[in-house]
Design a protein around this motif. Structure first.
Motif, PDB file in Angstrom:
ATOM      1  N   GLY A  51      60.970  24.439 -39.440  1.00  0.00           N
ATOM      2  CA  GLY A  51      61.829  23.338 -39.036  1.00  0.00           C
ATOM      3  C   GLY A  51      62.582  22.792 -40.221  1.00  0.00           C
ATOM      4  O   GLY A  51      62.345  23.184 -41.365  1.00  0.00           O
ATOM      5  N   ALA A  52      63.496  21.859 -39.922  1.00  0.00           N
ATOM      6  CA  ALA A  52      64.318  21.288 -40.976  1.00  0.00           C
ATOM      7  C   ALA A  52      64.769  19.885 -40.611  1.00  0.00           C
ATOM      8  O   ALA A  52      64.787  19.500 -39.433  1.00  0.00           O
ATOM      9  CB  ALA A  52      65.541  22.167 -41.232  1.00  0.00           C
ATOM     10  N   MET A  53      65.121  19.158 -41.667  1.00  0.00           N
ATOM     11  CA  MET A  53      65.730  17.842 -41.484  1.00  0.00           C
ATOM     12  C   MET A  53      67.064  17.842 -42.210  1.00  0.00           C
ATOM     13  O   MET A  53      67.145  18.311 -43.349  1.00  0.00           O
ATOM     14  CB  MET A  53      64.822  16.735 -42.019  1.00  0.00           C
ATOM     15  CG  MET A  53      65.477  15.357 -41.995  1.00  0.00           C
ATOM     16  SD  MET A  53      64.349  14.029 -42.402  1.00  0.00           S
ATOM     17  CE  MET A  53      63.497  13.843 -40.841  1.00  0.00           C
ATOM     18  N   SER A  54      68.080  17.317 -41.562  1.00  0.00           N
ATOM     19  CA  SER A  54      69.393  17.265 -42.192  1.00  0.00           C
ATOM     20  C   SER A  54      69.507  16.062 -43.120  1.00  0.00           C
ATOM     21  O   SER A  54      68.676  15.154 -43.095  1.00  0.00           O
ATOM     22  CB  SER A  54      70.483  17.192 -41.129  1.00  0.00           C
ATOM     23  OG  SER A  54      70.507  15.894 -40.555  1.00  0.00           O
ATOM     24  N   TYR A  55      70.577  16.059 -43.886  1.00  0.00           N
ATOM     25  CA  TYR A  55      70.864  14.955 -44.791  1.00  0.00           C
ATOM     26  C   TYR A  55      70.970  13.625 -44.048  1.00  0.00           C
ATOM     27  O   TYR A  55      70.718  12.562 -44.614  1.00  0.00           O
ATOM     28  CB  TYR A  55      72.169  15.243 -45.545  1.00  0.00           C
ATOM     29  CG  TYR A  55      73.329  15.477 -44.627  1.00  0.00           C
ATOM     30  CD1 TYR A  55      73.544  16.725 -44.069  1.00  0.00           C
ATOM     31  CD2 TYR A  55      74.203  14.448 -44.292  1.00  0.00           C
ATOM     32  CE1 TYR A  55      74.603  16.952 -43.204  1.00  0.00           C
ATOM     33  CE2 TYR A  55      75.259  14.668 -43.435  1.00  0.00           C
ATOM     34  CZ  TYR A  55      75.459  15.916 -42.896  1.00  0.00           C
ATOM     35  OH  TYR A  55      76.502  16.137 -42.037  1.00  0.00           O
ATOM     36  N   SER A  56      71.341  13.691 -42.780  1.00  0.00           N
ATOM     37  CA  SER A  56      71.512  12.475 -41.980  1.00  0.00           C
ATOM     38  C   SER A  56      70.265  12.109 -41.180  1.00  0.00           C
ATOM     39  O   SER A  56      70.271  11.094 -40.474  1.00  0.00           O
ATOM     40  CB  SER A  56      72.696  12.640 -41.040  1.00  0.00           C
ATOM     41  OG  SER A  56      72.480  13.731 -40.167  1.00  0.00           O
ATOM     42  N   GLY A  57      69.236  12.930 -41.286  1.00  0.00           N
ATOM     43  CA  GLY A  57      67.980  12.613 -40.612  1.00  0.00           C
ATOM     44  C   GLY A  57      67.736  13.331 -39.303  1.00  0.00           C
ATOM     45  O   GLY A  57      66.694  13.127 -38.671  1.00  0.00           O
ATOM     46  N   ASN A  58      68.659  14.166 -38.867  1.00  0.00           N
ATOM     47  CA  ASN A  58      68.420  14.950 -37.658  1.00  0.00           C
ATOM     48  C   ASN A  58      67.373  16.020 -37.946  1.00  0.00           C
ATOM     49  O   ASN A  58      67.306  16.563 -39.054  1.00  0.00           O
ATOM     50  CB  ASN A  58      69.705  15.612 -37.188  1.00  0.00           C
ATOM     51  CG  ASN A  58      70.730  14.595 -36.716  1.00  0.00           C
ATOM     52  OD1 ASN A  58      70.380  13.564 -36.154  1.00  0.00           O
ATOM     53  ND2 ASN A  58      71.993  14.867 -36.959  1.00  0.00           N
ATOM     54  N   THR A  59      66.568  16.320 -36.926  1.00  0.00           N
ATOM     55  CA  THR A  59      65.516  17.318 -37.102  1.00  0.00           C
ATOM     56  C   THR A  59      65.722  18.495 -36.159  1.00  0.00           C
ATOM     57  O   THR A  59      66.260  18.353 -35.061  1.00  0.00           O
ATOM     58  CB  THR A  59      64.123  16.710 -36.856  1.00  0.00           C
ATOM     59  OG1 THR A  59      64.121  16.041 -35.590  1.00  0.00           O
ATOM     60  CG2 THR A  59      63.756  15.736 -37.959  1.00  0.00           C
ATOM     61  N   TYR A  60      65.250  19.637 -36.605  1.00  0.00           N
ATOM     62  CA  TYR A  60      65.382  20.897 -35.881  1.00  0.00           C
ATOM     63  C   TYR A  60      64.066  21.639 -36.052  1.00  0.00           C
ATOM     64  O   TYR A  60      63.523  21.702 -37.161  1.00  0.00           O
ATOM     65  CB  TYR A  60      66.535  21.730 -36.455  1.00  0.00           C
ATOM     66  CG  TYR A  60      67.820  20.953 -36.584  1.00  0.00           C
ATOM     67  CD1 TYR A  60      68.078  20.191 -37.716  1.00  0.00           C
ATOM     68  CD2 TYR A  60      68.759  20.952 -35.553  1.00  0.00           C
ATOM     69  CE1 TYR A  60      69.248  19.456 -37.832  1.00  0.00           C
ATOM     70  CE2 TYR A  60      69.932  20.227 -35.660  1.00  0.00           C
ATOM     71  CZ  TYR A  60      70.168  19.467 -36.797  1.00  0.00           C
ATOM     72  OH  TYR A  60      71.320  18.741 -36.901  1.00  0.00           O
TER      73      TYR A  60
END
Length: 120
Positions: A51-60
């Motif tokens: 998984g990952a988190m974007s610079y803006s806080g969205n998660t995948y």
């Protein structure tokens, strides 16, 4: 120069929650357009994106792990954290944090990895 360092327990009991933290230095986890990922490698197997988190806080999340995985961040400490619940011995792996820039397929920085063993 970005540096990433994983930290957390090396041994977790089955059915418990695994919690790992990645501390980033040399760059902010809120810098556009970077994504901060967790990747693992079980013994004798290939790399698995969790998984990952974007610079803006969205998660995948990886669909196969989504029900058990949570990624969060602490911007004051420039850290992001992985939680994996209901672990089994199949979750034994070396866990890595890594950075990728939006639009690029490869990771430019990795932590050194941390071994996590799930065993009673």
């Amino acid at each position: 120069q970005v540096r990433m360092q994983e930290s957390g327990p090396g041994l977790v009991l089955p059915s418990q929650t695994l919690s790992l933290t990645c501390t980033v230095s040399g760059g902010s986890i809120t810098t556009s357009y970077y994504y901060w990922s967790w990747i693992r490698q079980p013994p004798g197997k290939g790399l698995e994106w969790m998984g990952a988190m974007s610079y803006s806080g969205n998660t995948y999340y990886n669909p196969s792990l989504k029900s058990r995985t949570s990624i969060s961040k602490d911007t004051s400490k420039n850290q992001f954290t992985l939680q994996l619940s209901s672990v089994t011995p199949a979750d034994t792996a070396v866990y890595y944090c890594a950075r990728r820039k939006y639009g690029l397929g490869s990771y430019d920085y990795w932590g050194q990895g941390t071994q996590v063993t799930v065993s009673s």
